[in-house]
Motif scaffolding. Structure first.
Motif, mmCIF file in Angstrom:
data_model
loop_
_atom_site.group_PDB
_atom_site.id
_atom_site.type_symbol
_atom_site.label_atom_id
_atom_site.label_comp_id
_atom_site.label_asym_id
_atom_site.label_seq_id
_atom_site.Cartn_x
_atom_site.Cartn_y
_atom_site.Cartn_z
ATOM 1 N N ARG A 63 0.854 -1.191 0.000
ATOM 2 C CA ARG A 63 0.000 0.000 0.000
ATOM 3 C C ARG A 63 0.888 1.239 0.000
ATOM 4 N NH1 ARG A 63 -5.030 -2.283 -0.836
ATOM 5 N NH2 ARG A 63 -5.295 -4.001 0.621
ATOM 6 N N ALA A 64 0.649 2.145 -0.945
ATOM 7 C CA ALA A 64 1.438 3.381 -1.032
ATOM 8 C C ALA A 64 0.820 4.509 -0.222
ATOM 9 C CB ALA A 64 1.594 3.806 -2.488
ATOM 10 N N THR A 65 -0.372 4.282 0.340
ATOM 11 C CA THR A 65 -1.033 5.269 1.190
ATOM 12 C C THR A 65 -1.536 4.566 2.448
ATOM 13 O OG1 THR A 65 -3.127 4.936 0.027
ATOM 14 C CG2 THR A 65 -1.733 6.753 -0.744
ATOM 15 N N PRO A 66 -1.757 5.302 3.524
ATOM 16 C CA PRO A 66 -2.204 4.688 4.775
ATOM 17 C C PRO A 66 -3.505 3.900 4.617
ATOM 18 C CG PRO A 66 -1.508 6.935 5.160
ATOM 19 C CD PRO A 66 -1.539 6.743 3.675
ATOM 20 N N THR A 67 -3.519 2.708 5.220
ATOM 21 C CA THR A 67 -4.684 1.842 5.235
ATOM 22 C C THR A 67 -4.960 1.461 6.686
ATOM 23 O OG1 THR A 67 -4.089 0.936 3.084
ATOM 24 C CG2 THR A 67 -5.617 -0.348 4.399
ATOM 25 N N GLU A 68 -6.177 1.675 7.146
ATOM 26 C CA GLU A 68 -6.515 1.359 8.529
ATOM 27 C C GLU A 68 -6.413 -0.142 8.784
ATOM 28 O OE1 GLU A 68 -10.403 1.774 11.277
ATOM 29 O OE2 GLU A 68 -9.611 3.643 10.443
ATOM 30 N N VAL A 69 -5.887 -0.498 9.945
ATOM 31 C CA VAL A 69 -5.814 -1.901 10.349
ATOM 32 C C VAL A 69 -7.193 -2.286 10.859
ATOM 33 C CG1 VAL A 69 -4.674 -3.581 11.837
ATOM 34 C CG2 VAL A 69 -3.383 -1.613 10.972
ATOM 35 N N PRO A 70 -7.933 -3.138 10.116
ATOM 36 C CA PRO A 70 -9.309 -3.452 10.501
ATOM 37 C C PRO A 70 -9.397 -4.213 11.825
ATOM 38 C CG PRO A 70 -8.725 -4.522 8.405
ATOM 39 C CD PRO A 70 -7.523 -3.804 8.898
ATOM 40 N N GLY A 71 -10.394 -3.862 12.620
ATOM 41 C CA GLY A 71 -10.649 -4.561 13.874
ATOM 42 C C GLY A 71 -9.710 -4.217 15.007
ATOM 43 N N LEU A 72 -8.792 -3.313 14.791
ATOM 44 C CA LEU A 72 -7.834 -2.937 15.824
ATOM 45 C C LEU A 72 -8.281 -1.618 16.437
ATOM 46 C CD1 LEU A 72 -5.141 -3.977 17.018
ATOM 47 C CD2 LEU A 72 -3.989 -2.419 15.451
ATOM 48 N N GLU A 73 -8.714 -1.680 17.700
ATOM 49 C CA GLU A 73 -9.219 -0.494 18.391
ATOM 50 C C GLU A 73 -8.549 -0.351 19.744
ATOM 51 O OE1 GLU A 73 -13.409 -1.051 18.641
ATOM 52 O OE2 GLU A 73 -13.710 -0.921 16.481
ATOM 53 N N GLY A 74 -8.616 0.829 20.294
ATOM 54 C CA GLY A 74 -8.057 1.072 21.621
ATOM 55 C C GLY A 74 -6.551 0.944 21.669
ATOM 56 N N VAL A 75 -5.874 1.303 20.587
ATOM 57 C CA VAL A 75 -4.415 1.196 20.524
ATOM 58 C C VAL A 75 -3.791 2.307 21.372
ATOM 59 C CG1 VAL A 75 -2.392 1.246 19.012
ATOM 60 C CG2 VAL A 75 -4.519 0.187 18.218
ATOM 61 N N THR A 76 -2.895 1.907 22.276
ATOM 62 C CA THR A 76 -2.200 2.878 23.117
ATOM 63 C C THR A 76 -0.716 2.978 22.779
ATOM 64 O OG1 THR A 76 -1.818 1.224 24.842
ATOM 65 C CG2 THR A 76 -3.824 2.557 25.016
ATOM 66 N N LEU A 77 -0.195 1.990 22.029
ATOM 67 C CA LEU A 77 1.224 1.977 21.685
ATOM 68 C C LEU A 77 1.450 1.051 20.505
ATOM 69 C CD1 LEU A 77 3.982 3.076 22.778
ATOM 70 C CD2 LEU A 77 4.189 0.922 23.997
ATOM 71 N N LEU A 78 2.360 1.438 19.607
ATOM 72 C CA LEU A 78 2.748 0.606 18.467
ATOM 73 C C LEU A 78 4.243 0.327 18.516
ATOM 74 C CD1 LEU A 78 0.979 2.341 15.433
ATOM 75 C CD2 LEU A 78 0.404 0.105 16.413
ATOM 76 N N ALA A 79 4.651 -0.802 17.925
ATOM 77 C CA ALA A 79 6.065 -1.111 17.713
ATOM 78 C C ALA A 79 6.170 -1.863 16.398
ATOM 79 C CB ALA A 79 6.610 -1.967 18.857
ATOM 80 N N ALA A 80 7.241 -1.602 15.651
ATOM 81 C CA ALA A 80 7.444 -2.285 14.378
ATOM 82 C C ALA A 80 8.835 -2.885 14.331
ATOM 83 C CB ALA A 80 7.262 -1.308 13.213
ATOM 84 N N GLY A 81 8.907 -4.091 13.781
ATOM 85 C CA GLY A 81 10.188 -4.741 13.556
ATOM 86 C C GLY A 81 10.433 -4.864 12.069
ATOM 87 N N GLU A 82 11.361 -5.699 11.706
ATOM 88 C CA GLU A 82 11.731 -5.850 10.300
ATOM 89 C C GLU A 82 10.514 -6.081 9.408
ATOM 90 O OE1 GLU A 82 14.755 -8.504 7.543
ATOM 91 O OE2 GLU A 82 14.567 -8.949 9.672
ATOM 92 N N ASP A 83 9.745 -7.129 9.684
ATOM 93 C CA ASP A 83 8.576 -7.472 8.872
ATOM 94 C C ASP A 83 7.357 -7.777 9.739
ATOM 95 O OD1 ASP A 83 9.881 -7.352 6.302
ATOM 96 O OD2 ASP A 83 10.848 -9.257 6.786
ATOM 97 N N HIS A 84 7.263 -7.151 10.889
ATOM 98 C CA HIS A 84 6.116 -7.377 11.765
ATOM 99 C C HIS A 84 5.785 -6.096 12.527
ATOM 100 C CE1 HIS A 84 9.517 -8.050 14.469
ATOM 101 N NE2 HIS A 84 8.701 -7.838 15.481
ATOM 102 N N THR A 85 4.574 -6.079 13.084
ATOM 103 C CA THR A 85 4.097 -4.922 13.830
ATOM 104 C C THR A 85 3.346 -5.426 15.057
ATOM 105 O OG1 THR A 85 3.756 -3.826 11.697
ATOM 106 C CG2 THR A 85 2.830 -2.741 13.624
ATOM 107 N N CYS A 86 3.436 -4.711 16.165
ATOM 108 C CA CYS A 86 2.703 -5.060 17.383
ATOM 109 C C CYS A 86 1.998 -3.813 17.914
ATOM 110 C CB CYS A 86 3.643 -5.598 18.455
ATOM 111 S SG CYS A 86 4.431 -7.164 18.025
#
Length: 135
Positions: A63-86
């Motif tokens: 995706r070349a533009t932001p796409t909402e992560v479906p079903g993910l609500e109440g996010v208080t913190l994000l972290a990203a690794g090489e090929d994963h996200t938490c």
């Protein structure tokens, strides 16, 4: 070149560029070829490479533009690794993407998750912090 700059142009830039369609951003994280943002409404959007489901949108499409992560609500913190996200959410920690070394914390296969899945803590309560990195 996988769209991780989020401006719908797949070119490198040495100058800062705006990301159309995002507002009230509280946090930005980046993996090797993907980027995610946490908004003040508790939702997250991701963009860039998605060959391992690291955007969390249920596909393997870049995706070349932001796409909402479906079903993910109440996010208080994000972290990203090489090929994963938490994400830390009010309902627990959820991770998605590639898990060749167990980085998703699911305790089971498959090694690729295209959607956020709950992290299994094995009796230990989750903390309010999550960090991620390359395997």
């Amino acid at each position: 070149r996988e769209g991780q700059l989020g401006h719908d142009i797949r070119l490198d830039s040495t100058d800062p560029v705006g990301v159309p369609g995002l507002s009230s951003v509280q946090q930005v994280v980046a993996g090797t070829s993907h980027t995610c943002a946490r908004r003040s409404d508790g939702r997250a959007s991701c963009w860039g490479a998605n060959n391992y489901g690291q955007l969390g949108d249920g596909t393997l499409d870049d995706r070349a533009t932001p796409t909402e992560v479906p079903g993910l609500e109440g996010v208080t913190l994000l972290a990203a690794g090489e090929d994963h996200t938490c994400a830390v959410t009010v309902g627990g920690v959820r991770c998605w993407g590639r898990a060749t070394h167990g980085q998703l914390g699911h305790g089971t296969r498959p090694w690729v998750r295209e959607r956020p899945a709950r992290v299994v803590f094995g009796g230990c309560p989750p903390t309010g912090t999550v960090a991620s990195g390359a395997p």
